[in-house]
Design a protein around this motif. Structure first.
Motif, PDB file in Angstrom:
ATOM      1  N   LYS A  49       0.821  -1.217   0.000  1.00 42.99           N
ATOM      2  CA  LYS A  49       0.000   0.000   0.000  1.00 42.99           C
ATOM      3  C   LYS A  49       0.855   1.268   0.000  1.00 42.99           C
ATOM      4  O   LYS A  49       0.493   2.276  -0.612  1.00 42.99           O
ATOM      5  CB  LYS A  49      -0.947  -0.011   1.196  1.00 42.99           C
ATOM      6  CG  LYS A  49      -2.084  -1.022   1.050  1.00 42.99           C
ATOM      7  CD  LYS A  49      -3.151  -0.829   2.112  1.00 42.99           C
ATOM      8  CE  LYS A  49      -4.318  -1.785   1.881  1.00 42.99           C
ATOM      9  NZ  LYS A  49      -5.415  -1.574   2.845  1.00 42.99           N
ATOM     10  N   SER A  52       1.969   1.710  -3.580  1.00 41.56           N
ATOM     11  CA  SER A  52       0.868   2.295  -4.340  1.00 41.56           C
ATOM     12  C   SER A  52       0.711   3.778  -4.006  1.00 41.56           C
ATOM     13  O   SER A  52       0.471   4.615  -4.881  1.00 41.56           O
ATOM     14  CB  SER A  52      -0.436   1.546  -4.016  1.00 41.56           C
ATOM     15  OG  SER A  52      -1.534   2.162  -4.637  1.00 41.56           O
ATOM     16  N   GLY A  81      -3.546  -1.065  -3.843  1.00 40.13           N
ATOM     17  CA  GLY A  81      -2.739  -1.772  -2.845  1.00 40.13           C
ATOM     18  C   GLY A  81      -3.428  -3.030  -2.337  1.00 40.13           C
ATOM     19  O   GLY A  81      -2.786  -4.068  -2.124  1.00 40.13           O
ATOM     20  N   SER A  85      -2.156  -6.838  -2.764  1.00 38.42           N
ATOM     21  CA  SER A  85      -1.988  -7.646  -1.546  1.00 38.42           C
ATOM     22  C   SER A  85      -2.774  -8.944  -1.632  1.00 38.42           C
ATOM     23  O   SER A  85      -2.295 -10.009  -1.212  1.00 38.42           O
ATOM     24  CB  SER A  85      -2.452  -6.844  -0.325  1.00 38.42           C
ATOM     25  OG  SER A  85      -1.707  -5.651  -0.194  1.00 38.42           O
TER      26      SER A  85
END
Length: 410
Positions: A49, A52, A81, A85
């Motif tokens: 994240k 990103s 993100g 993930s």
């Protein structure tokens, strides 16, 4: 230091969103095996994240100026993100419950947006309080897009010195509306009573599309109410201008009352005609000729020849140009355009490639009593300049009207 604070805050927000997502999924009682899953998932969520976040340049956007576009970008960053993930966690066979992904995404967007909104609101409140005693009670005339944008700009910059008390608008259906916490207090015809009731000391006219007639009407209301007024640029001035409206507030100009669009000069084309060239200006000592010399000097010509029969004004103009534009070579030359031999001397000595002819008598009532001198100078003098320019190969000849008057009616 600022970057460290931004990334630390973002990391804490991501971890908090992940923890709350697991807590909500398991009714605030995370089972032992899933606590290990939470730790592993967080180890994936945080770096992806943040990557990103960096990729979308959110670290370069100040929270104190956060906008709707920034919040949309923030939501997209969290979504990107989360998707990355999800893929990695599935590949690594880390069994995160599917509902946690959804809850985490919603919480991450909410928390990261809330932090930025809180920073902006807190900052505006602090700046507003700091300048509370120095701001002038102000009304905005025009509850349209320009008026609303102006109010928001002023709120972001309380140091500008305006305390917005509300809007004035002549549209009958806008009375009483509340726009971004500011009320439309009434119409222009009621301005005097509104000013008295709200203690306004200034009116900002924010209707860029207003015609000259409309502007006069609004100014009339302000005059009747005995309150000063200013305005924002017209639509033509706003196009391509990236400065905010708050910093564009100015006094009402004659162009606003006339309803005419100001002429926008093509600077690059003018520069191409003047830069590096020798320019002759006749009548250089006059009000028009001297201003032409000042404007020409801005475009870096090789030299300017200021030609006029008035010796003292040419001398003072030469000193002014030397002071204001020391890199420009200015030749102060004395003579009359009625003397064709003198014009030939100038042409031979300096070889100008451009001539601005501004030498002419302009005080009409005086020249009506000296009609022959006016004709000799304005007509035959102009003919002398034209013939000299043609004989010596001048490529550009700009004639400033030889029938000009101090206060022309046209």
């Amino acid at each position: 230091m600022r970057a460290v604070v931004v990334y630390v805050t973002e990391t804490i927000t991501i971890l908090l969103a992940a923890l709350l997502a697991f807590q909500l999924r398991f009714d605030f009682n995370i089972p032992g095996p899933y606590f290990r899953v939470f730790v592993l998932a967080s180890a994936v969520w945080v770096p992806l994240k943040l990557i990103s976040f960096k990729f979308l340049e959110l670290d370069r956007r100040w929270a104190r100026y956060v906008s709707l576009a920034d919040l949309i970008r923030l939501a997209f960053s969290n979504m990107l993100g989360s998707l990355a993930s999800l893929v990695l966690l599935v590949v690594l066979h880390i069994g995160v419950p599917k509902s946690v992904y959804v809850i985490d995404l919603l919480l991450a967007v909410t928390l990261t947006a809330s932090v930025r909104i809180a920073v902006r609101v807190g900052g505006e409140a602090y700046r507003s309080k700091a300048h509370a005693g120095t701001r002038k009670p102000t009304l905005i005339y025009g509850a349209g897009n320009a008026g609303l944008s102006l109010m928001r700009d002023l709120r972001r910059d309380p140091g500008a010195g305006y305390d917005i008390r509300g809007f004035i608008d002549d549209h009958p259906h806008k009375a009483g509306l509340v726009l971004d916490a500011a009320r439309v207090l009434g119409r222009g015809s009621n301005l005097e009573a509104i000013v008295e009731k709200h203690g306004a000391e200034l009116v900002l006219i924010a209707i860029p599309s207003a015609s000259g007639v409309q502007m006069k009407k609004m100014i009339g209301y302000c005059a009747e109410a005995g309150v000063p007024y200013k305005t924002v640029p017209s639509l033509s001035e706003l196009v391509g201008d990236d400065s905010d409206l708050a910093r564009s507030i100015r006094d009402v100009a004659v162009e606003d009352l006339l309803g005419r669009v100001p002429v926008s000069l093509e600077q690059d084309r003018i520069k191409g005609k003047l830069e590096g060239r020798t320019i002759l200006v006749t009548g250089a000592a006059g009000s028009i000729g001297s201003e032409i010399c000042r404007q020409i000097a801005r475009f870096k010509p090789e030299s300017i020849i200021g030609f006029d029969i008035a010796e003292s004004p040419v001398f003072h103009l030469q000193r002014e140009i030397a002071r204001s534009f020391p890199e420009i070579l200015f030749h102060a030359e004395i003579g009359s355009i009625q003397n064709s031999a003198r014009l030939d001397e100038l042409m031979v000595q300096y070889r100008p490639s451009v001539v601005f002819h501004a030498a002419a008598y302009k005080h009409v009532p005086l020249m009506e009593r000296h009609i022959f001198e006016a004709i000799e100078n304005n007509v035959f003098g102009t003919l002398n300049v034209v013939e000299a320019a043609r004989a010596h190969g001048v490529s550009e000849f700009v004639m400033i009207s030889s029938d000009k008057a101090v206060r022309p009616a046209n």
